[in-house]
Design an enzyme around this catalytic site. Structure first.
Site, PDB file in Angstrom:
ATOM      1  N   LYS A  76       0.817  -1.215   0.000  1.00 46.98           N
ATOM      2  CA  LYS A  76       0.000   0.000   0.000  1.00 46.98           C
ATOM      3  C   LYS A  76       0.853   1.268   0.000  1.00 46.98           C
ATOM      4  O   LYS A  76       0.483   2.250  -0.668  1.00 46.98           O
ATOM      5  CB  LYS A  76      -0.947   0.006   1.190  1.00 46.98           C
ATOM      6  CG  LYS A  76      -0.305   0.134   2.551  1.00 46.98           C
ATOM      7  CD  LYS A  76      -1.350   0.121   3.645  1.00 46.98           C
ATOM      8  CE  LYS A  76      -0.708   0.264   5.020  1.00 46.98           C
ATOM      9  NZ  LYS A  76      -0.046   1.553   5.216  1.00 46.98           N
ATOM     10  N   THR A  77       1.979   1.260   0.725  1.00 46.47           N
ATOM     11  CA  THR A  77       2.844   2.442   0.715  1.00 46.47           C
ATOM     12  C   THR A  77       3.403   2.679  -0.680  1.00 46.47           C
ATOM     13  O   THR A  77       3.535   3.825  -1.126  1.00 46.47           O
ATOM     14  CB  THR A  77       3.995   2.271   1.726  1.00 46.47           C
ATOM     15  OG1 THR A  77       3.447   2.026   3.025  1.00 46.47           O
ATOM     16  CG2 THR A  77       4.860   3.508   1.777  1.00 46.47           C
ATOM     17  N   ASP A 269      -3.882   7.438   4.507  1.00 47.88           N
ATOM     18  CA  ASP A 269      -3.430   6.074   4.768  1.00 47.88           C
ATOM     19  C   ASP A 269      -4.085   5.565   6.055  1.00 47.88           C
ATOM     20  O   ASP A 269      -4.494   6.343   6.913  1.00 47.88           O
ATOM     21  CB  ASP A 269      -1.910   6.085   4.908  1.00 47.88           C
ATOM     22  CG  ASP A 269      -1.322   4.685   4.977  1.00 47.88           C
ATOM     23  OD1 ASP A 269      -2.012   3.734   4.561  1.00 47.88           O
ATOM     24  OD2 ASP A 269      -0.172   4.557   5.436  1.00 47.88           O
ATOM     25  N   GLU A 270      -4.185   4.246   6.196  1.00 51.87           N
ATOM     26  CA  GLU A 270      -4.739   3.598   7.400  1.00 51.87           C
ATOM     27  C   GLU A 270      -6.118   4.170   7.740  1.00 51.87           C
ATOM     28  O   GLU A 270      -6.417   4.505   8.887  1.00 51.87           O
ATOM     29  CB  GLU A 270      -3.784   3.776   8.592  1.00 51.87           C
ATOM     30  CG  GLU A 270      -2.380   3.259   8.366  1.00 51.87           C
ATOM     31  CD  GLU A 270      -2.282   1.735   8.365  1.00 51.87           C
ATOM     32  OE1 GLU A 270      -3.331   1.079   8.400  1.00 51.87           O
ATOM     33  OE2 GLU A 270      -1.159   1.210   8.317  1.00 51.87           O
ATOM     34  N   GLN A 312      -7.859  -4.946   9.529  1.00 56.84           N
ATOM     35  CA  GLN A 312      -6.782  -4.532  10.425  1.00 56.84           C
ATOM     36  C   GLN A 312      -7.202  -3.362  11.312  1.00 56.84           C
ATOM     37  O   GLN A 312      -6.352  -2.622  11.814  1.00 56.84           O
ATOM     38  CB  GLN A 312      -5.534  -4.170   9.616  1.00 56.84           C
ATOM     39  CG  GLN A 312      -4.974  -5.346   8.822  1.00 56.84           C
ATOM     40  CD  GLN A 312      -3.667  -5.015   8.121  1.00 56.84           C
ATOM     41  OE1 GLN A 312      -2.623  -4.811   8.742  1.00 56.84           O
ATOM     42  NE2 GLN A 312      -3.715  -4.954   6.802  1.00 56.84           N
ATOM     43  N   ARG A 701       2.151 -10.380  10.477  1.00 60.49           N
ATOM     44  CA  ARG A 701       3.457  -9.724  10.632  1.00 60.49           C
ATOM     45  C   ARG A 701       4.583 -10.697  10.297  1.00 60.49           C
ATOM     46  O   ARG A 701       5.712 -10.285  10.037  1.00 60.49           O
ATOM     47  CB  ARG A 701       3.686  -9.253  12.072  1.00 60.49           C
ATOM     48  CG  ARG A 701       2.689  -8.248  12.649  1.00 60.49           C
ATOM     49  CD  ARG A 701       2.438  -7.057  11.794  1.00 60.49           C
ATOM     50  NE  ARG A 701       1.259  -7.278  10.965  1.00 60.49           N
ATOM     51  CZ  ARG A 701       0.929  -6.559   9.912  1.00 60.49           C
ATOM     52  NH1 ARG A 701       1.711  -5.586   9.519  1.00 60.49           N
ATOM     53  NH2 ARG A 701      -0.159  -6.806   9.221  1.00 60.49           N
TER      54      ARG A 701
END
Length: 845
Positions: A76-77, A269-270, A312, A701
């Site tokens: 995504k980044t 973002d997020e 998330q 993770r």
């Protein structure tokens, strides 16, 4: 004032034709904007190279609302940074682009990537890439007067930011002033209540109006007094930054329109972690704009791109609202939705297990999760005897994985390993096991350096220099080190301020008039104020009375001066570690100042510099501006910003802290009912789903190897208690999982994965019992009627017992009730059914 705005020049690779802009980009795109030269088109293709079809679609989307559902490890980044570069390549002025994320670490990484993509260097007119709080500070500083906030008495120029500790200290003082017991009204609970109200955009008066019970009414009293003190001291907390920015944008049409003209393209973002205040800010900034800065071919509608993953969303406890992302399409009808389901981080078994688990949730938007990394070991699930056995299993497993990787030629060390847990309380035994095995580890507990006493005292002095009205900082330092100003004197000042309605700073300025303050104490206060004034105005008389050679010192010089002249340096001189920490603070200030002057940080908002006949005019940065920027940077450091990725140590942290990180080797402990899922998470279906999302985040993770553990017994308040394995372990079960039940069968020193990874243990076997009335572990016994590990179920199925006639056996079933019965399979007596009351059983833990 923060490093939220990194400036980048127009990329050299676009300045290759008639369309190349001359001078700064126009504020409103004019003729030619949106047209792409042949050379630029080739560079755009380079930007798109290597992207998956869905990633490319997200980067190329022009105009109109866009929702990118980005699964874990889906890049995504990469999408956000490429999208920013793509917009600039298409002709959008960089300073019209706003990208917002949640941590300084994420914002810094994003700025670095964008700078690399733009082949940038030096200072230019760049996109705003920052956190929500950094953006709010910037907007409030710029528009505090134009918006009417100053006129309303809500906020004035030169305000400072209270960190969490300062906020807690102020609330404690107010509780005492209101004669409210801190045991009945814990400061932390009151602080959380006030924060929740602000996240819902409720000011003190609105919160008080809605208070219906005794507790909320008392919390409202504290909120009113707290807010009044903040207004007098001209300070704001983190929640104020969001609430006041939302209020400003909503009430001031002039400010809102100017911000909307400025920020033509918005990326968030997020997005699943946004609360109500952040949703309102984003919505007001986006407005109903034309999309993509007026680019040719863009759709009508606000150009807002949000990136996130409902799976998330794990921060409901601090105000995050999952409905913000789930309801995006309802808020922006016709919004484009693109799913990024390909995972580039984790091996296939890990992703398959995570996908199987998260499909149990109903509050989500489905997207297929697929790993691009085929192969990999099965996920290991181990049921351990107790927390000490669990710790040994984890330590052995980590060691085995590191050795195997190194023997296979992989560059793996302890820094590539992590242990996650639901609550910090679970870390103690793991820490003990790490120390016993001489394994280096690092705890992630927040901004440790800036929480140390001597550093907090020094920063409080600097805050008082930056903001003379800062009550919390003044209270902390007025007699630190001791200078003859007692608590009684401070109480007299606080009382007089409350009665007169003056601020603490104003009352101190009139110290001779304060009842109850002796002439000697008044003299000490006056000397203290002279110190502060000398640091605040160093161009004339110095704080110590001498002349200062330079008209204005640098930031590092100022910090050093404050440390020396305040007495802090001498106070801590005999404590080597504390003295070194103060020296490190000076180094920190120097590092910030160097980066600021080099252009890596900027105190401007990224608009084109003023043009003169001689060229661009760069404004002079005053010492107080440097200090304000430094203090804000210190205040907004995130928990994970403190992690050093090059540390050769295993990282221990909570699952909440692990979000956004990745490690080749991961162990998750404490997967038990009441722990994960947490007992509070089982109160409602929505809470349980968040617990499942938290487990999902932990699993994803892991890059290569994953271990999940559960303990049959865990010590609670000094007593061993029987636990139930987490339901999540059953929900993720499948061919990618190897399950090993070592609950009782392992020897006390065993449990190592080097010994056995077959996963064939299925609990206690009769062959595990010797003829002396013990299992292999020499452990205490519990007789019926005594307080044992599970008082309500003293002989659960699977436990080992001893009977005076039949010897050792294993409980196979128990029938509760007034005449409870238990079925026991004895090693030498076969299966027996006994009335529990008369059975004379002894339980072997």
């Amino acid at each position: 004032m923060l490093a939220c705005m990194e400036a980048y020049p127009t990329p050299a690779w676009l300045d290759d034709g008639d369309d190349a802009p001359e001078g700064p980009a126009p504020k409103t795109p004019g003729v030619g904007v949106g047209r792409t030269s042949t050379g630029a088109a080739g560079k755009i293709e380079k930007l798109l190279a290597g992207l998956t079809p869905s990633q490319r679609e997200a980067v190329e989307h022009i105009g109109g609302p866009l929702l990118v559902l980005a699964g874990p490890g889906s890049g995504k980044t990469r999408v956000i940074t490429r999208r920013i570069a793509h917009l600039i390549a298409r002709g959008v002025p960089p300073w019209q682009i706003l990208a917002v994320t949640f941590t300084n670490k994420a914002a810094g990484e994003m700025r670095e990537r964008v700078g690399h993509l733009l082949a940038g260097g030096g200072v230019g007119n760049g996109p705003t890439i920052c956190t929500f709080h950094s953006l709010c500070i910037r907007l409030l500083r710029r528009y505090v007067e134009a918006s009417g906030l100053a006129e309303q008495g809500v906020l004035r120029p030169g305000f400072t930011v209270l960190d969490s500790d300062d906020q807690s200290k102020l609330i404690k003082s107010i509780l005492a002033e209101l004669q409210l017991s801190s045991s009945n009204f814990p400061p932390r609970s009151v602080q959380e209540a006030i924060g929740s109200a602000k996240n819902e955009l409720l000011d003190a008066a609105e919160f008080a109006a809605g208070a219906s019970d005794f507790v909320s009414k008392q919390q409202a009293r504290v909120y009113l007094a707290y807010q009044a003190e903040c207004r007098r001291a001209n300070t704001v907390d983190f929640d104020d930054l969001l609430m006041l920015t939302a209020r400003m944008l909503g009430q001031s049409e002039h400010v809102r329109q100017e911000c909307q003209r400025r920020y033509q393209c918005i990326l968030i973002d997020e997005y699943q972690d946004t609360n109500r205040a952040q949703l309102v800010i984003a919505t007001l900034l986006a407005g109903g704009g034309q999309g993509a800065g007026g680019l040719a071919g863009s759709r009508t509608g606000p150009d807002i791109c949000v990136v996130g993953d409902p799976d998330q969303s794990i921060y409901a406890w601090r105000g995050a609202d999952i409905t913000n992302i789930l309801g995006f399409e309802g808020h922006y009808p016709g919004a484009k939705v693109i799913a990024l389901g390909e995972n580039f981080r984790s091996r296939a078994p890990i992703i398959a297990v995570a996908d199987r688990l998260i499909r149990r949730n109903s509050q989500r938007k489905h997207k297929p999760l697929l790993s691009t990394r085929a192969g990999g070991e099965q996920v290991q699930v181990v049921l351990c005897r107790d927390e000490h056995h669990e710790a040994r299993v984890v330590v052995d497993w980590l060691g085995a994985r590191v050795r195997e990787a190194q023997e296979g030629g992989r560059d793996v060390s302890w820094k590539d390993c992590a242990v996650f847990y639901r609550t910090n309380a679970l870390s103690r035994v793991i820490e003990d096991a790490m120390r016993s095995s001489a394994i280096p580890y690092v705890m992630v507990r927040g901004t440790a350096f800036f929480q140390r006493e001597e550093v907090r005292n020094a920063v409080a002095y600097l805050k008082a220099v930056a903001n003379p009205q800062d009550r919390v900082s003044l209270e902390r330092i007025i007699n630190t080190p001791a200078r003859g100003i007692s608590d009684k004197t401070w109480d007299a000042v606080a009382t007089d301020a409350a009665i007169s309605g003056r601020s603490i700073a104003e009352t101190l300025d009139a110290i001779e008039e304060v009842p109850g303050v002796s002439p000697r104490a008044a003299g000490a206060v006056r000397k203290f104020l002279v110190l502060l004034d000398g640091w605040r105005n160093p161009g004339g008389q110095g704080a110590a009375g001498g002349l200062i050679d330079a008209p204005e010192p640098g930031l590092a010089q100022l910090v050093d001066m404050v440390l020396r002249e305040s007495g802090l340096q001498g106070h801590y001189a005999k404590e080597e570690e504390r003295a070194e920490n103060l020296a490190e603070l000076v180094s920190s200030a120097a590092e910030y100042e160097q980066k600021l002057l080099a252009g890596e940080y900027t105190l401007t908002d990224g608009e084109p510099p003023v043009q003169t006949a001689e060229g661009a005019k760069v404004p002079r940065i005053s010492m107080l501006d440097r200090l304000a920027g430094y203090l804000e940077r210190v205040a907004l450091v995130a928990d994970t910003d403190a992690i050093n990725p090059r540390t050769g140590a295993v990282t221990l942290m909570t699952l909440h802290a692990a979000k956004g990180l990745e490690y080749p080797i991961v162990a998750m402990i404490g997967l038990e009912e009441g722990c994960l899922p947490h007992v509070r998470g089982m109160e409602s279906p929505a809470s349980l789903e968040e617990e499942r999302r938290l487990c999902f985040v932990g699993i994803t993770r892991a890059m290569d190897d994953l271990l999940l553990t559960s303990a049959s017994f865990r010590t609670m308040r000094g007593m061993p208690e029987r636990t139930i394995p987490s339901r999540f372990l059953d929900e993720l079960a499948g061919p990618e999982v190897a399950r090993s039940d070592q609950g009782y069968a392992r020897a006390a020193g065993g449990g190592s994965f080097d010994d056995d990874e077959s996963g064939d243990d299925q609990g206690v076997s009769l062959d595990d019992l010797d003829g002396q009335g013990h299992s292999h572990d020499d452990v205490p016994v519990y007789r019926h009627g005594e307080r044992g590990p599970a008082q309500q179920a003293p002989f659960p199925a699977g436990c080992v017992v001893r009977h005076p006639q039949f010897g050792m056996g294993v409980v196979r079933a128990i029938t509760p009730g007034a005449n409870a019965r238990v079925q026991v399979e004895f090693k030498h007596g076969g299966l027996k059914t006994l009335v529990l009351q008369y059975a004379r059983l002894e339980r072997i833990k």
